[in-house]
Design an enzyme around this catalytic site. Structure first.
Site, PDB file in Angstrom:
ATOM      1  N   LYS A  79       0.852  -1.195   0.000  1.00  0.00           N
ATOM      2  CA  LYS A  79       0.000   0.000   0.000  1.00  0.00           C
ATOM      3  C   LYS A  79       0.885   1.241   0.000  1.00  0.00           C
ATOM      4  O   LYS A  79       1.975   1.220   0.571  1.00  0.00           O
ATOM      5  CB  LYS A  79      -0.854   0.031   1.283  1.00  0.00           C
ATOM      6  CG  LYS A  79      -1.999  -0.966   1.332  1.00  0.00           C
ATOM      7  CD  LYS A  79      -2.769  -0.810   2.643  1.00  0.00           C
ATOM      8  CE  LYS A  79      -3.846  -1.859   2.809  1.00  0.00           C
ATOM      9  NZ  LYS A  79      -4.948  -1.760   1.831  1.00  0.00           N
TER      10      LYS A  79
ATOM     11  N   ARG B  88      -9.963 -11.892   2.266  1.00  0.00           N
ATOM     12  CA  ARG B  88     -10.820 -12.966   1.747  1.00  0.00           C
ATOM     13  C   ARG B  88     -10.111 -14.318   1.818  1.00  0.00           C
ATOM     14  O   ARG B  88     -10.756 -15.358   1.938  1.00  0.00           O
ATOM     15  CB  ARG B  88     -11.273 -12.621   0.324  1.00  0.00           C
ATOM     16  CG  ARG B  88     -10.169 -12.506  -0.684  1.00  0.00           C
ATOM     17  CD  ARG B  88     -10.563 -11.709  -1.930  1.00  0.00           C
ATOM     18  NE  ARG B  88     -10.666 -10.277  -1.656  1.00  0.00           N
ATOM     19  CZ  ARG B  88     -11.055  -9.367  -2.556  1.00  0.00           C
ATOM     20  NH1 ARG B  88     -11.397  -9.735  -3.787  1.00  0.00           N
ATOM     21  NH2 ARG B  88     -11.113  -8.101  -2.245  1.00  0.00           N
TER      22      ARG B  88
HETATM   23  N1  BES Z   1      -7.971  -4.031   4.653  1.00  0.00           N
HETATM   24  C1  BES Z   1      -8.187  -3.608   3.325  1.00  0.00           C
HETATM   25  C2  BES Z   1      -9.538  -2.904   3.133  1.00  0.00           C
HETATM   26  C3  BES Z   1      -9.694  -1.553   3.792  1.00  0.00           C
HETATM   27  C4  BES Z   1      -9.406  -0.404   3.115  1.00  0.00           C
HETATM   28  C5  BES Z   1     -10.217  -1.460   5.057  1.00  0.00           C
HETATM   29  C6  BES Z   1      -9.591   0.827   3.710  1.00  0.00           C
HETATM   30  C7  BES Z   1     -10.412  -0.238   5.661  1.00  0.00           C
HETATM   31  C8  BES Z   1     -10.103   0.914   4.982  1.00  0.00           C
HETATM   32  C9  BES Z   1      -8.161  -4.800   2.389  1.00  0.00           C
HETATM   33  O1  BES Z   1      -7.340  -5.831   2.753  1.00  0.00           O
HETATM   34  C10 BES Z   1      -7.674  -4.299   1.069  1.00  0.00           C
HETATM   35  O2  BES Z   1      -6.549  -3.891   1.000  1.00  0.00           O
HETATM   36  N2  BES Z   1      -8.538  -4.345   0.065  1.00  0.00           N
HETATM   37  C11 BES Z   1      -8.191  -3.883  -1.237  1.00  0.00           C
HETATM   38  C12 BES Z   1      -8.672  -4.912  -2.220  1.00  0.00           C
HETATM   39  C13 BES Z   1      -8.173  -4.697  -3.615  1.00  0.00           C
HETATM   40  C14 BES Z   1      -6.676  -4.932  -3.688  1.00  0.00           C
HETATM   41  C15 BES Z   1      -8.894  -5.655  -4.524  1.00  0.00           C
HETATM   42  C16 BES Z   1      -8.917  -2.553  -1.443  1.00  0.00           C
HETATM   43  O3  BES Z   1     -10.036  -2.393  -0.984  1.00  0.00           O
HETATM   44  O4  BES Z   1      -8.310  -1.675  -2.048  1.00  0.00           O
HETATM   45 MN    MN Z   2      -5.339  -5.560   2.060  1.00  0.00          MN
END
Ligand code: BES
Ligand code: MN
Ligand code: ZN
Length: 498
Positions: free
Chosen positions: A275, A349
């Site tokens: 990230k 997931r």
């Molecule tokens: N933990 C994150 C989701 C999240 C984002 C929670 C912001 C709270 C605030 C999750 O693991 C994630 O990174 N999801 C990605 C998925 C994508 C790579 C398909 C997302 O939502 O960007």
């Molecule tokens: Mn994630």
């Protein structure tokens, strides 16, 4: 904060908090306070904007000729709109006001107006519940300027005609507050302190005391048993992954359990699909689903709920390293299905997949509900007021919606559909872990559905509600909200106790 229920009598030293309905109609205790102060409230009313709307307040400091340090008149709004949820908010607002004023003790004598939607004992209990929720603080890492954060109010007396009934009504809510506080603590803890093994340790210490059976599976054990998806997420981290299984057996011996499954990513860096800095902030809270499950199990055990309930949480840390899962890797899940990992940041997931398979195969539950801070897409869609809910069972989702409305932890249903399922087809494996287009919260739910084996199931995407960065809610004074404990407890109480 010391809480006690007392019968109407002489008001002790400290603040005397009384109520008025909309239109400034002083309720009986307020009339008495006004008389005792020689009409101080009436005089103050004349020179203020107070009209009795819900949440309005009018304060008279050091009223002449009285032992009390202040009179606080609070607005209840229209009698017919006074209910449990509103009283919780009021209790929280009163405590906030007394904190700000530096008050040490208070007697709350809030009469329930005629026509209100709540009985006296329940009203007192919910007022206290709200006050208690507001009293939460996470200050353990502060070492300087402590007086700035000190909460002077240490004694709270609730004045109510039937103290025994009020105490009884509050008993269950106190257990729920304990569960919420645990969930908040877990979410607020920094990730260098709360890594998977530490989370598991805390769950074991706090819950086994209450009679919850706890089992902890380590990483090697999970690898041996085929938890390839969950282990794949944690393998880049120096911290060992853990699966915690919690069982509360308060129901009939033969009754099938209900089951809760939580995403417990103690820190989500994104893994090799790292990230950016801004997006990584707050990712200590990516275990909020697991925190909610743990807090709910604590609440159920603490109030000795007549239900058999199972909580399963998958605890991992998602980190990049030479051992980390790569984008393009294929993992074999516990279910036997293979997953092409195209983005290591879609890790929740993968954790849930194995936890869901394990839970269903071992416990054959009546239903399974999973909770996860799963996608940024749900925050885009619903913001901060509703969690997303996806389900294969109309009755279950309807019950969750109603429990959400009564507790104020609201949910909004989004669709599942074979069309979205097509979006997670892989070129080489059974599925891929990203949809690769829009509707990211839905494709994530479709992914989970592939691991549901005919069990009634609901998935709550709590990414928008698990913590609060913006405006603070009255009953939630910290970053971690403890979202979901109230809702799940209510769901159990309304439908699954025998
Ligand atoms: N933990 C994150 C989701 C999240 C984002 C929670 C912001 C709270 C605030 C999750 O693991 C994630 O990174 N999801 C990605 C998925 C994508 C790579 C398909 C997302 O939502 O960007
Ligand atoms: Mn994630
Ligand atoms: Zn995550």
């Amino acid at each position: 904060m010391q809480i006690s229920f007392v019968a109407p009598s002489n008001i002790a030293a400290g603040a005397w908090v009384v109520g008025a309905a909309d239109g400034s109609a002083l309720l009986p205790a307020a009339v008495r306070a006004d008389k005792a102060s020689g009409g101080a409230l009436t005089r103050a009313l004349k020179i203020s904007r107070f009209t009795g709307k819900a949440g309005q307040m009018l304060e008279v400091l050091a009223p002449a000729g009285m032992a009390v340090s202040r009179l606080l008149l609070v607005g209840l709004g229209k009698p017919e709109s006074v209910d449990e949820k509103g009283l919780e908010i009021l209790g929280a607002q009163i405590v906030a006001r007394l904190y700000a004023g530096g008050e040490r003790a208070a007697s709350l004598e809030i009469d329930v107006p005629k026509g209100a939607n709540v009985k006296k004992a329940e009203a007192a209990a919910h007022l206290v519940f709200g006050a208690r929720l507001r009293s939460y603080a996470f200050d353990k890492y502060r070492t300087r300027n402590l007086d700035e954060f000190e909460k002077k109010l240490t004694t709270l007396r609730i004045v109510t005609p039937d103290t025994a009934a009020a105490k009884k009504a509050y008993g269950g809510l106190a257990a729920v507050a304990d569960g919420i506080f645990l969930a908040r603590d877990l979410v607020n803890e920094p990730p260098n302190v709360l890594y998977p093994a530490e989370f598991a340790r805390r769950a074991k210490t706090l819950l086994s005391k209450l009679g919850v059976k706890i089992e902890i599976l380590g990483e090697a054990e999970m690898k041996k048993r085929g938890f390839g998806a969950l282990v794949g997420v944690g393998q880049g981290s120096d911290r060992e992954s853990q699966l915690v299984v919690m069982q509360w057996n308060g129901g009939k011996k033969s009754a099938k359990p209900i089951a809760f499954v939580g995403k417990g990513v103690c820190f989500d860096s994104g893994g090799l699909s790292l990230k950016p800095g801004g997006g990584m902030m707050g990712m200590k809270g990516d275990m909020a689903g697991a925190a909610c499950v743990t807090g709910t199990m604590l609440a159920l055990a603490a109030r000795k709920a007549k239900v058999n309930a199972v909580g399963v949480i998958g605890l991992v840390e998602n980190m990049p390293s030479g051992d980390a899962t790569r984008p393009d890797d294929v993992l074999r899940s516990l279910s036997g299905q293979t997953i092409e990992v195209l983005n290591t940041d879609a890790e929740g997931r993968l954790v849930l997949a194995d936890a869901l398979t394990y839970t269903q195969r071992r416990f054959k539950p009546k239903f399974v509900i999973d909770l996860a801070t799963l996608t940024g897409a749900i925050v885009q869609a619903l913001g901060y007021e509703h969690a997303g809910v996806f389900s294969n069972d109309d009755q279950l989702v309807q019950r969750i919606q109603v429990a959400g409305r009564t507790t104020g932890e609201r949910v909004w249903q989004l669709p599942l559909d074979p069309f979205y399922d097509k979006m997670i087809k892989s070129k080489i494996a059974d599925m891929k872990n990203i949809g690769g287009g829009n509707s990211g919260a839905i494709t994530a739910a479709q992914f989970l559905l592939r691991f549901i084996e005919k069990t009634p199931w609901a998935h709550l995407d709590i990414a928008g509600v698990a913590w609060q960065d913006g405006e603070q809610k009255p009953t939630i004074p910290s970053w971690g909200t403890g979202w979901g404990v109230r809702l799940l407890n209510r769901l159990v109480k309304d439908h699954y106790e025998n």
